[in-house]
Design a protein around this motif. Sequence first.
Motif, mmCIF file in Angstrom:
data_model
loop_
_atom_site.group_PDB
_atom_site.id
_atom_site.type_symbol
_atom_site.label_atom_id
_atom_site.label_comp_id
_atom_site.label_asym_id
_atom_site.label_seq_id
_atom_site.Cartn_x
_atom_site.Cartn_y
_atom_site.Cartn_z
ATOM 1 N N LEU A 46 86.240 93.056 29.522
ATOM 2 C CA LEU A 46 85.905 93.025 30.949
ATOM 3 C C LEU A 46 84.749 93.975 31.236
ATOM 4 O O LEU A 46 84.853 95.186 31.062
ATOM 5 N N PHE A 47 83.661 93.384 31.676
ATOM 6 C CA PHE A 47 82.432 94.144 31.928
ATOM 7 C C PHE A 47 82.161 94.110 33.429
ATOM 8 O O PHE A 47 82.155 93.048 34.049
ATOM 9 N N ALA A 48 81.932 95.273 34.008
ATOM 10 C CA ALA A 48 81.720 95.334 35.459
ATOM 11 C C ALA A 48 80.337 95.895 35.770
ATOM 12 O O ALA A 48 79.818 96.745 35.042
ATOM 13 N N ASN A 49 79.773 95.403 36.838
ATOM 14 C CA ASN A 49 78.467 95.894 37.293
ATOM 15 C C ASN A 49 78.492 96.049 38.814
ATOM 16 O O ASN A 49 78.827 95.118 39.541
ATOM 17 N N PHE A 50 78.171 97.256 39.275
ATOM 18 C CA PHE A 50 78.085 97.534 40.710
ATOM 19 C C PHE A 50 76.620 97.819 41.043
ATOM 20 O O PHE A 50 75.954 98.554 40.320
ATOM 21 N N THR A 51 76.187 97.252 42.134
ATOM 22 C CA THR A 51 74.777 97.450 42.516
ATOM 23 C C THR A 51 74.681 97.783 43.998
ATOM 24 O O THR A 51 75.317 97.127 44.833
ATOM 25 N N LEU A 52 73.892 98.773 44.314
ATOM 26 C CA LEU A 52 73.464 99.032 45.688
ATOM 27 C C LEU A 52 71.961 98.805 45.713
ATOM 28 O O LEU A 52 71.261 99.239 44.799
ATOM 29 N N PHE A 53 71.481 98.153 46.740
ATOM 30 C CA PHE A 53 70.053 97.839 46.695
ATOM 31 C C PHE A 53 69.441 97.772 48.087
ATOM 32 O O PHE A 53 70.137 97.622 49.097
ATOM 33 N N SER A 54 68.133 97.861 48.099
ATOM 34 C CA SER A 54 67.367 97.533 49.309
ATOM 35 C C SER A 54 66.077 96.860 48.856
ATOM 36 O O SER A 54 65.544 97.162 47.781
ATOM 37 N N THR A 55 65.613 95.932 49.655
ATOM 38 C CA THR A 55 64.345 95.265 49.352
ATOM 39 C C THR A 55 63.671 94.935 50.669
ATOM 40 O O THR A 55 64.342 94.612 51.660
ATOM 41 N N SER A 56 62.373 95.045 50.717
ATOM 42 C CA SER A 56 61.680 94.757 51.977
ATOM 43 C C SER A 56 60.276 94.236 51.691
ATOM 44 O O SER A 56 59.691 94.503 50.633
ATOM 45 N N TYR A 57 59.783 93.495 52.640
ATOM 46 C CA TYR A 57 58.407 92.996 52.580
ATOM 47 C C TYR A 57 57.793 93.163 53.967
ATOM 48 O O TYR A 57 58.386 92.767 54.974
ATOM 49 N N ASN A 58 56.654 93.775 54.015
ATOM 50 C CA ASN A 58 55.953 94.019 55.282
ATOM 51 C C ASN A 58 54.568 93.392 55.228
ATOM 52 O O ASN A 58 53.903 93.432 54.184
ATOM 53 N N PHE A 59 54.169 92.870 56.352
ATOM 54 C CA PHE A 59 52.811 92.328 56.449
ATOM 55 C C PHE A 59 52.210 92.760 57.780
ATOM 56 O O PHE A 59 52.908 92.803 58.800
ATOM 57 N N ALA A 60 50.930 93.068 57.773
ATOM 58 C CA ALA A 60 50.246 93.413 59.032
ATOM 59 C C ALA A 60 48.806 92.917 58.984
ATOM 60 O O ALA A 60 48.144 92.983 57.943
ATOM 61 N N ALA A 61 48.355 92.391 60.092
ATOM 62 C CA ALA A 61 46.957 91.970 60.227
ATOM 63 C C ALA A 61 46.416 92.550 61.520
ATOM 64 O O ALA A 61 47.130 92.620 62.523
ATOM 65 N N ASP A 62 45.181 92.954 61.494
ATOM 66 C CA ASP A 62 44.621 93.637 62.651
ATOM 67 C C ASP A 62 43.148 93.268 62.806
ATOM 68 O O ASP A 62 42.419 93.166 61.821
ATOM 69 N N HIS A 63 42.757 93.033 64.023
ATOM 70 C CA HIS A 63 41.332 92.810 64.307
ATOM 71 C C HIS A 63 40.951 93.721 65.472
ATOM 72 O O HIS A 63 41.555 93.665 66.540
ATOM 73 N N ARG A 64 39.965 94.560 65.252
ATOM 74 C CA ARG A 64 39.529 95.470 66.305
ATOM 75 C C ARG A 64 38.044 95.268 66.568
ATOM 76 O O ARG A 64 37.240 95.233 65.644
#
Lengths: 347, 783
Positions: B361-379
């Motif tokens: 019996l093999f066990a695996n515990f995972t805690l995670f976070s993942t994110s993706y951000n995008f930004a566009a700007d015209h000045r």
Amino acid sequence: MMKGIKYISLIVALFYLAIACKEILEYDEDSVNKVIVVSGILSPDKAVDIRLSRSINRFDTLGFVHLTGKTVAFFKGNTYLGDLTHLGKGRYYSDQFDISAGNTYSISISDGTHEEASSETNVPQPVQIIRLDTTYRFTQGERRIIVTVQFAEPLGTDNYYRLELVDEVFVPYMAANKDIRIRILRIPARVYSDNNWLLRGMGYYGKSDKFHDWAGNQFNIFSDRHIEGEDMRLELEMDYFRTDSVLGVNRKIYLQSISKDYFYYLRTVMQQSQTASNPFNEPVQIYTNVKNGAGILGGYSFSVDSIVYINRALIDSLFPGAELPGSLNPGDYFPSAFIGDRDMKNL
Amino acid sequence: MGRFLVFIIGMLIVGSVMAQSYTISGYVTETGSGERLVQANIFEKGSLKGATTNAFGYYSFRLPSGHYNLSYSYVGYGTQLVSVILASDTVINIELSGLKELEEIRVTATDPEAERYRLLISQLNVPVEKIQSLPAFLGEADVYKTLKLLPGVQSGNEGQSGLYIRGGGPDQNLILLDGIPVYNAEHLFGIFSVFNPDMIKNIELYKGGFPARYGGRLSSVVDITSKDGNLHDWKGSFTVGMISSKINLEGPIIKGKTSINFSARRSYIDLFSKPVAKKLFDENNYAEYYFYDVNLKLSHIFSDRSRLFFSSYYGYDDVSTSIYDSYLQSSNRWREQNVFGLEWDNMVTSLRWNYVVSQRLFANFTLFSTSYNFAADHRYTKESKEAGYYDDFEIFYGSRISDIGLRFDLEHFILPGFTMRYGYHFTDQGFYYAFTDQKQTYTRANLRSFVGGRFDLGKPWLHEVYVESDLKIAERLHINAGLHASYYMTDEKNFSSYQPRSSIIYQLSDKFSINGAFTKMTQYINLLSSSTFSMPSDLWLPSTAKIPPPQANQFSFGGRMDLGKGISMNVDAFRKDMRGLIEYKEGVNFFENKKDWEEKVETGIGYSEGFEWLLRKDKGRTTGWIGYTLSWTRRKFDNLNGGRYFYAKYDRRHDISVTLTHQITSNIDAGVVWVFGSGSAATLPTQQIRLEGLPVGIGQTHVLGYYSERNNYRLPNYHRLDVGVNFNKVREKSTRIWRVGFINAYNQHNPFYLYVGWEVNRPVIKQVSIFPILPSVSYTVNF
């Protein structure tokens, strides 16, 4: 290692000198099947007038091909009523058929033996304008007339509408014999549809969307999706009458009940014209109800009401002593009420 | 189903009374580094029983007491034979040596008999060493480029981003880095993936026959495992390429216990382009682009039963341009400047704990976070000090998707050839969108007026449970069956989904097997993208009451044949039916405010069907594969294309890839890649129509662009030849590798996009191609 980096730098420089290549794409336009294009809108008490042409290549500049020599059979429901007569330049016509609201009509286009294309539409029942109310307000310093069109949206059927707004403008002019005569100009009236949630396109798309951020609903079409069965008061903000040099204006408001096909066709025409030049817009396919072809056979009926504006000061100066009626009824051609036998030419 | 359960329970009972059976378990690792090997084969020839290491290099299986010869093998490594007298439960940790270390030429893959017993239905193990040995685009070896050479995966269009697998869009692929989803796995508008090949240990691609442990996407799973880091010695590499350089360092923090693996990469297009622009124009006119990414992995061995891993990835892309003008008007000096910026980043972090509860019996515990951000700007700014004028106008668009969650997975080695997997996954998602129509100041002192704002597009919770059984019966039949169930909770509505999965392989003879699979998949997120462009700004969105989750049912059937001499052939036929797909409504502008996105999309159905063929050679001096895909992908939406089926934009009839490497000498190897793809679909009004006499508008004639079908036009075929040679030189303490080659060696002008232009007073369609023949060179030092 440094030697290697030098080589890489040289190659990188060469890479940045390489520019994107452009070339003309050989495109065999003639391999695309050309289709029959139908243009025809049916309305009660009007003659049947169908135009036939053939699509042309995207880049042709030689003009369109009118279809001649076709047989266009006309049907009411499943009943054959007769063939349309070709008047030339692809125009097929008949004033012998009685078009009435609530019926379905179809055409079959053939070369005499084989059907090449066909289409079917219905002419919806008209929805009566119950009442017109007017007021005015100033928007951005301009005086605008606010017209409220009241009608009862029928419950239980999917209905599609178009508002057609026409100003009949009575313009005085001096004839060769120095008489003052009157011309009537028919000018589409503008409605500021961005200020009206129904005309802005929400009737189709939902609450805050429109065809495009800046584009208007130039055909003033809407559906009953959000007003099903309601006693509807549609508020229109319009230009005030331009009265400096005219005797008056008869602003006609037609509430057209249009067939679903016609509605979809007009919607896609608007969308395509407003978006085709921007590559970030989704493509718009022109709606058609023509089997084996393109274009539209649509139907509509209408009710009409009007608002009359009289430039009494100008009339008094041009026709001193003329007796004018106390009021004009909507729908009247008001100049005929007092001009009598003076010439009136509808331009 | 009932009979199957009875059978499973029966097997469990039988297993429990097999008193003379004992468990052999352990880890398979690489000699020298201690790196655990994923999907290594353990095979006992006499009984034809065996096992495969899991994602953590662990294996376990049971055999009756007796004397056995166990064979341990792994792609690119020497085979180890171990003789064991089994009289009790036994732990055997094995180290395998890379073939180069054995001073042999690459001659073998895995033990062919062992390979035959692995379940490989619509699944491909991507040979990691091929990524480095194939011709590299601009000197930068890339995972996605290699994946695109496999059948079922589109071999690419010019500048196309994302993976298109079996008729699915880029959002339908579950891209996992150490088990954690990565949402936008691309640098440089899709030209490179975010995965640094130096960090990668194993890549599994599933196109169908998805095991129950995977869920959440319709079309594929790309499961990437990163290297843990060397437990015994410090190693590293340094590469200088044409557009980027990278460094990789790995070694023991505590020898034999704790390791670190670190890599970093940065492009330097900006270092070249900025000075050029400055030279040509001035310092206020520039265009620059760069990306960088950083990987870090720490692992610690508490004991033979307990290991902890921390891994983190961060990648960032930045594009900015400035157009500046200064001029005199009415004796006043005016300055105008337009600055455009795009930036996006990915961050993936996980903490995993492996625990061997018992040998079985093999066990695996995972805690995670993942994110993706995008930004566009015209000045836009315009000012004149003399005129006392200052205007400042800015438009901003941004989006973010973020997940945090936990995973609990159990792998239960019940009997020889019978493994059960169970798990629970929880994900707390967040979707955000920011849009500012405009913010404007007329003087510096004035208040800015903001229109728009930041919107939460949803904060759903996703619960997933699965049970998966992997069963070999009568040495010829191999079944993987299970159920993946999910429950998606949104503010408006909750969704549940039960997704049965089953795959079966039957070994008809020693050399020939047939297989079949059925899977149902549900996806709770959507990627809103233009039908003409695929960009980093594509918006990730949750399923809602109005836009329910897309689902797909996929059937696949196939066979595998060993042709001898390390050559094998796979064929697969598939049919995938999808519903709940989304497309923009006609006429919608891609850059419009997407706060009310549900009103701007249509939902519909689609299908993809096709045939895939793979001929693969894994032995000898010349290795590689030839892949061919024949497929059709169509969509149907009530309010698009008149409600009729149309070809999807990534419908592609033929896709061919030829991928070969040849070991010329022990120090020189060469690679050749040739790809061919029939033209992609695009919407192009090829005709014009005129409608006359219609009582509308001011003009009475409509002249309109006309096309009979959405995606009616086919772009020219795509084909490209890449060639490359690698020169290796072994020094006393290091190895240096020169990789040189040419991308698009015969300078084929493949279409990037089309537009209507003018030529000698007539309109024509013009094609823009962006990649002519390109040299490719990189220099690597391994130490």
